[in-house]
Scaffold this active site. Structure first.
Site, PDB file in Angstrom:
ATOM      1  N   GLY A  75       0.942  -1.154   0.122  1.00 39.34           N
ATOM      2  CA  GLY A  75      -0.207   0.090  -0.005  1.00 39.34           C
ATOM      3  C   GLY A  75       0.884   1.124  -0.041  1.00 39.34           C
ATOM      4  CD  GLN A 192      -7.794  -0.396   7.132  1.00 39.88           C
ATOM      5  OE1 GLN A 192      -8.552  -1.320   7.431  1.00 39.88           O
ATOM      6  NE2 GLN A 192      -6.473  -0.614   7.471  1.00 39.88           N
ATOM      7  CB  SER A 212      -2.142  -2.824   1.061  1.00 42.64           C
ATOM      8  OG  SER A 212      -1.095  -3.626   1.715  1.00 42.64           O
ATOM      9  CG  HIS A 214      -0.409  -6.401   4.852  1.00 40.78           C
ATOM     10  ND1 HIS A 214      -0.794  -5.979   6.079  1.00 40.78           N
ATOM     11  CD2 HIS A 214       0.121  -5.314   4.216  1.00 40.78           C
ATOM     12  CE1 HIS A 214      -0.424  -4.801   6.375  1.00 40.78           C
ATOM     13  NE2 HIS A 214      -0.005  -4.251   5.110  1.00 40.78           N
ATOM     14  CB  THR A 250      12.740  -9.454 -10.942  1.00 43.60           C
ATOM     15  OG1 THR A 250      13.788  -9.231 -11.593  1.00 43.60           O
ATOM     16  CG2 THR A 250      12.019 -10.854 -11.181  1.00 43.60           C
ATOM     17  CB  CYS A 338       2.225   3.347  11.068  1.00 44.02           C
ATOM     18  SG  CYS A 338       1.134   2.669  10.026  1.00 44.02           S
TER      19      CYS A 338
HETATM   20  C1  LIG Z   1      -2.111  -0.205   5.802  1.00 44.64           C
HETATM   21  C2  LIG Z   1      -2.254   0.939   5.079  1.00 44.64           C
HETATM   22  C3  LIG Z   1      -1.586   1.475   4.208  1.00 44.64           C
HETATM   23  C4  LIG Z   1      -0.221   0.887   4.124  1.00 44.64           C
HETATM   24  O1  LIG Z   1      -0.367  -0.083   3.595  1.00 44.64           O
HETATM   25  P1  LIG Z   1       0.950  -1.088   3.471  1.00 44.64           P
HETATM   26  O2  LIG Z   1       0.794  -2.270   2.522  1.00 44.64           O
HETATM   27  O3  LIG Z   1       1.148  -1.744   4.944  1.00 44.64           O
HETATM   28  O4  LIG Z   1       2.134  -0.378   3.332  1.00 44.64           O
HETATM   29  C5  LIG Z   1      -1.876   2.737   3.636  1.00 44.64           C
HETATM   30  N1  LIG Z   1      -3.343   3.186   3.797  1.00 44.64           N
HETATM   31  C6  LIG Z   1      -4.315   2.440   4.631  1.00 44.64           C
HETATM   32  C7  LIG Z   1      -5.608   3.419   4.966  1.00 44.64           C
HETATM   33  C8  LIG Z   1      -4.035   1.462   5.405  1.00 44.64           C
HETATM   34  O5  LIG Z   1      -4.473   1.137   6.193  1.00 44.64           O
END
Ligand SMILES: *Cc1c(COP(=O)(O)O)cnc(C)c1O
Length: 400
Positions: A75, A192, A212, A214, A250, A338
Site C-alpha cells: 500500500g 482499508q 495492499s 495483507h 523483477t 504505524c
Molecule cells: C495499511 C494501510 C496503508 C499502508 O499499506 P502497507 O501495505 O502496509 O504499506 C495505507 N493506507 C491505509 C489506509 C492503510 O490502512
C-alpha cells in the site's frame, strides 16, 4: 503469552493472516515454478502466465483493463507511486503544482505530501467533520487554477469512516463538463476498503487507486496500483522496464499470485463477510457503550466500515488499555499500527475535534470473518474491569 490459538485477534485493520487458499496458490511459485517471468525460455512461461492471469483477475474485480493494473510492494509504495508519479508528470507538463488531500489520510499519503511540499508543491489539507468525514464542497473550495491532484481515502483506517469518494469524483466531472476542470487527477487510498466496499473504478470514477494485499488475507509486501489509461504518470522506480515501464523490478510472482486469489476471495465473500462483521461490530459497540461509563464511539455512526469499532475512553490512556487487553489474550490497537508506540495523539482524532487528552484514550477493534460472537462477549467481559482499574489507579482525573 497466549498461544495463537487462544488469541482473540481484533486488529484486522493492521494486518490479516494469509488465507490457506492464498498460501496454497502461492507455494508453487517459490519452488517448482521459480523462473523469472521475463526470461525467454519455455520454463518461464508458467510464471509469466501466472502474472498475466493475476492481472486479469484484479482488473476484473476493479472493472478496468489489465494494463491499467500494476503490482507494487504494498500500500505504501502504491500511494507513493500514485502521488509522486502523478504530481511530477503534471508539474513537468506545466499544468500546476497544487495538491488537495484531507487531514485524516494515512501517513503514507500525508508524509508523501509533505515530501512533495519540500520539492515545491503546495498542499491543502482539507478539514473533516466530527465524524472524520470530508465535505465534497470543501474539496471543491480548496481547488485552484494550479490544482493537479486530489487524494482522498475511501475508508479511514483508524475510525472506519467512509469518505464520499464517488461524490467528489462526480463534482469533478461536473466541473469538467463546464470546462472549469483542467485535468485534475483523483487518487483514492482504498487499502482499508478492500473486502468491505465496492472497488469498481468506473463507479468510483477515480484515476488512481491503491490497494495492499495483507489487509485482505493476502501476503505482506504486495500491493496494487490502478492507473487509468491516459493518466500522466512518471515511474518512481526505474530499471528493467517491467510493468510497462511504470514499475521496474523483477515481479514478486508468489506475491502477485497471492494478491489475485486474495482479492477474488475478498470480492466473492464481501457481502456475507460484511454482514457478519457488522453484526459482531454492533454487538461490540453496544456492549462497550452500555457497560463502560465515559466511553464514546469515534468515527461515523453509520457510514463506517463494517468491521471497525473504535472508541475513546475518558481519563485512561488507550495504550494502557491495550496492555491490559494483551494480558487477557486480546490483540487490539490504539489507532494505527504505524504510530502506536509513539504516544503522539492521533492526527485523525485531532482532526475530528478531540483534544490531545481525549484522543489519548483511543482504542480500535477491527474484526474479521474469523472472529466469533463468543470472542466479542469475552472482550466485553474483560474490558470494563481493565478500564475501571486504570481509572482507579490514575486518581481523581478518572472521574472527570
Ligand atoms: C495499511 C494501510 C496503508 C499502508 O499499506 P502497507 O501495505 O502496509 O504499506 C495505507 N493506507 C491505509 C489506509 C492503510 O490502512
Amino acid at each position: 503469552m497466549p498461544s495463537p490459538e487462544s488469541l482473540v485477534y481484533f486488529d484486522h485493520a493492521a494486518t490479516t493472516p494469509v488465507h490457506a487458499q492464498v498460501l496454497e496458490a502461492m507455494l508453487p511459485y517459490f519452488s517448482r515454478s521459480y523462473a523469472n517471468p521475463n526470461s525467454i525460455y519455455r520454463f518461464a512461461q508458467e510464471a509469466r502466465k501466472a502474472v498475466d492471469d493475476a492481472r486479469c483477475t484484479i482488473a476484473d474485480v476493479l472493472n478496468c483493463r489489465p494494463n491499467e493494473v500494476i503490482f507494487t510492494s504494498g500500500g505504501t509504495e502504491s500511494i507513493n507511486a500514485a502521488l509522486r508519479g502523478a504530481a511530477f508528470a503534471s508539474m513537468r507538463a506545466g499544468v500546476g503544482n497544487h495538491i488537495v488531500t484531507t487531514q485524516v489520510e494515512h501517513h503514507a499519503v500525508l508524509h508523501t505530501c509533505q515530501m512533495l511540499e519540500n520539492l515545491g508543491f503546495d498542499v491543502s489539507y482539507v478539514p473533516v467533520d466530527r465524524y472524520g468525514m470530508v465535505d465534497p464542497a470543501d474539496i471543491e473550495g480548496a481547488l485552484t487554477e494550479k490544482t493537479v491532484l486530489i487524494s482522498v481515502m475511501l475508508a479511514n483506517n483508524e475510525i472506519g469512516t467512509i469518505e464520499p469518494v464517488a461524490e467528489i469524483a462526480h463534482l469533478l466531472r461536473r466541473r469538467d463538463a463546464s470546462g472549469r476542470r483542467r485535468s485534475i487527477l483523483f487518487h483514492t487510498d482504498a487499502v482499508q476498503a478492500a473486502g468491505a466496499l465496492d472497488l469498481d473504478v468506473k463507479r468510483l470514477d477515480v484515476d488512481l487507486l491503491s490497494l495492499s494485499s495483507h489487509k485482505f488475507y493476502g501476503p505482506k509486501g504486495s500491493g496494487v496500483l490502478y492507473i487509468r489509461r491516459g493518466t500522466p504518470f512518471n515511474a518512481q522506480i526505474t530499471g528493467g522496464g517491467q510493468e510497462r515501464n511504470r514499475r521496474s523490478g523483477t515481479e514478486n510472482v508468489p506475491g502477485i499470485v497471492g494478491t489475485a486469489v486474495a482479492l477474488r476471495r475478498a470480492e466473492e465473500h464481501r457481502a456475507a463477510n460484511s454482514a457478519y462483521c457488522r453484526h459482531l461490530r454492533d454487538r461490540l459497540i453496544r456492549g462497550v457503550l452500555s457497560t463502560i461509563p465515559g466511553s464514546h464511539l469515534t468515527g461515523h455512526p453509520e457510514r463506517r466500515l463494517p468491521n471497525n469499532a473504535s472508541f475513546v475512553f475518558d481519563g485512561v490512556e488507550g495504550e494502557s488499555i491495550l496492555l491490559g487487553l494483551d494480558f487477557q489474550g486480546v490483540a487490539a490497537s490504539s489507532g494505527s499500527a504505524c504510530s502506536s508506540g509513539s504516544l503522539e495523539p492521533s492526527h485523525v482524532l485531532l482532526a475530528t475535534g478531540l483534544t490531545a487528552a481525549a484522543a489519548s484514550g483511543a482504542l480500535r477493534f477491527s474484526l474479521g470473518p474469523d472472529n466469533t460472537e463468543q470472542e466479542v462477549d469475552y472482550v466485553l467481559s474483560v474490558l470494563p474491569d481493565i478500564v475501571q482499574q486504570l481509572r482507579s489507579m490514575s486518581g481523581p482525573r478518572a472521574t472527570a
